[in-house]
Design a protein around this motif. Structure first.
Motif, mmCIF file in Angstrom:
data_model
loop_
_atom_site.group_PDB
_atom_site.id
_atom_site.type_symbol
_atom_site.label_atom_id
_atom_site.label_comp_id
_atom_site.label_asym_id
_atom_site.label_seq_id
_atom_site.Cartn_x
_atom_site.Cartn_y
_atom_site.Cartn_z
ATOM 1 N N ASP A 120 0.957 -1.156 0.144
ATOM 2 C CA ASP A 120 -0.074 0.291 0.036
ATOM 3 C C ASP A 120 0.797 1.349 0.069
ATOM 4 O O ASP A 120 1.522 1.396 0.952
ATOM 5 C CB ASP A 120 -0.886 0.119 1.232
ATOM 6 C CG ASP A 120 -1.765 1.312 1.373
ATOM 7 O OD1 ASP A 120 -1.568 2.221 0.752
ATOM 8 O OD2 ASP A 120 -2.813 0.947 2.046
ATOM 9 N N ARG A 139 1.074 5.413 -0.706
ATOM 10 C CA ARG A 139 0.311 6.611 -0.753
ATOM 11 C C ARG A 139 1.066 7.790 -0.801
ATOM 12 O O ARG A 139 1.941 8.042 -0.210
ATOM 13 C CB ARG A 139 -0.619 6.763 0.636
ATOM 14 C CG ARG A 139 -1.499 5.485 0.702
ATOM 15 C CD ARG A 139 -2.355 5.582 2.003
ATOM 16 N NE ARG A 139 -3.028 4.288 2.087
ATOM 17 C CZ ARG A 139 -4.285 3.721 2.742
ATOM 18 N NH1 ARG A 139 -5.098 5.107 3.215
ATOM 19 N NH2 ARG A 139 -4.908 2.705 2.918
ATOM 20 N N SER A 167 -7.870 7.518 -6.327
ATOM 21 C CA SER A 167 -7.352 8.888 -6.128
ATOM 22 C C SER A 167 -8.532 9.882 -6.053
ATOM 23 O O SER A 167 -9.525 9.666 -6.385
ATOM 24 C CB SER A 167 -6.858 9.315 -7.588
ATOM 25 O OG SER A 167 -6.139 10.658 -7.362
ATOM 26 N N ARG A 188 -5.009 13.258 -2.834
ATOM 27 C CA ARG A 188 -4.566 11.918 -2.350
ATOM 28 C C ARG A 188 -4.544 10.794 -3.392
ATOM 29 O O ARG A 188 -5.843 10.661 -3.956
ATOM 30 C CB ARG A 188 -4.822 11.533 -1.016
ATOM 31 C CG ARG A 188 -6.259 11.562 -0.864
ATOM 32 C CD ARG A 188 -6.623 11.218 0.612
ATOM 33 N NE ARG A 188 -8.046 11.290 0.842
ATOM 34 C CZ ARG A 188 -8.438 10.301 1.748
ATOM 35 N NH1 ARG A 188 -7.998 9.595 2.449
ATOM 36 N NH2 ARG A 188 -10.030 10.205 1.512
ATOM 37 N N ALA A 248 -3.617 6.447 -3.627
ATOM 38 C CA ALA A 248 -3.006 5.216 -3.139
ATOM 39 C C ALA A 248 -3.121 4.107 -4.214
ATOM 40 O O ALA A 248 -3.842 4.186 -5.167
ATOM 41 C CB ALA A 248 -3.899 4.766 -1.841
ATOM 42 N N PHE A 303 -9.131 4.158 2.592
ATOM 43 C CA PHE A 303 -8.527 5.327 1.989
ATOM 44 C C PHE A 303 -8.634 6.496 2.694
ATOM 45 O O PHE A 303 -9.631 7.034 3.082
ATOM 46 C CB PHE A 303 -9.104 5.293 0.698
ATOM 47 C CG PHE A 303 -8.416 6.225 -0.145
ATOM 48 C CD1 PHE A 303 -7.142 6.590 -0.633
ATOM 49 C CD2 PHE A 303 -9.405 7.344 -0.709
ATOM 50 C CE1 PHE A 303 -6.814 7.076 -1.405
ATOM 51 C CE2 PHE A 303 -8.778 8.501 -1.661
ATOM 52 C CZ PHE A 303 -7.447 8.621 -1.857
#
Length: 216
Positions: free
Chosen positions: A141, A143, A197, A204, A206, A216
């Motif tokens: 993951d 980000r 997104s 942000r 991910a 998220f």
């Protein structure tokens, strides 16, 4: 009647969502062509790994990285914690509160730069194999605090979209990339990569392999 309703729905959809739908459609139809080109030297150089900072689609210089090892049948005999990197990482073991469940997870957190992405992804690929042999799945993951064009990303990374969702500010694509990434079944689809997104520029994004486990 169905065609009219579908057309009306599309017209009432925000322009940004319409563009994403069209671009994802292009991704589906062009996937076969992109895969045939995947073995050319130019594409190989571009597609060394799917991590976000190296895509050229973001201005961010650092990203948060989480690795989650999940074992549905409980803690494995092999002690993975002793084999994982410690410097700059924070690791935490987790057992389910429900004693009837046997699941076990080991999650780690760190921050990475673009320069370290290639080494991180190579290490992750080896970890996927080791964890898989022990009966688990290794999730990744990554980000960044910046929005991204996920349709462009899907085309760049040769991802065949299988599932996507749109809202006023958040878009998500889960799909299939022909690689050694771990895979899971989501509904009726096999997927091994997901990108989510919110917004463009300020926002942000991910990247999750094979899918997002945490909120998220």
């Amino acid at each position: 009647m169905k065609r009219t309703a579908s057309l009306t729905y599309f017209r009432n959809t925000p322009l940004s969502a319409q563009l994403l739908i069209v671009l994802l459609g292009v991704a589906v139809f062009s996937h076969a062509f992109l895969w045939n080109q995947a073995f050319s030297p130019a594409v190989k150089a571009q597609d060394k790994h799917p991590l976000l900072l190296s895509t050229g689609l973001l201005e961010a210089q650092e990203a948060e990285l989480r690795i989650i090892l999940w074992f549905a049948k409980g803690k494995p005999k092999e002690n993975f914690l002793n084999q994982l990197p410690q410097e700059g990482w924070v690791w935490q073991e987790s057992h389910p509160a429900n004693s009837m469940s046997r699941g076990y997870s080991l999650a780690g957190y760190t921050r990475i730069s673009q320069k370290s992405e290639q080494a991180i992804f190579s290490w992750y690929q080896g970890l996927v194999q080791d964890v898989g042999q022990a009966g688990g799945i290794a999730y990744l993951d990554e980000r960044v605090p910046e929005g991204m064009d996920i349709a462009h990303y899907a085309l760049q990374q040769n991802i065949l979209p299988r599932q996507f969702s749109l809202s006023e500010s958040v878009s998500s694509v889960a799909g299939w990339q022909e690689s050694l990434l771990p895979r899971v079944v989501a509904g009726n689809d096999k997927v091994n990569i997901q990108v989510i997104s919110q917004g463009y520029g300020q926002g942000r994004t991910a990247l999750a392999i094979p899918v997002l486990l945490e909120e998220f």
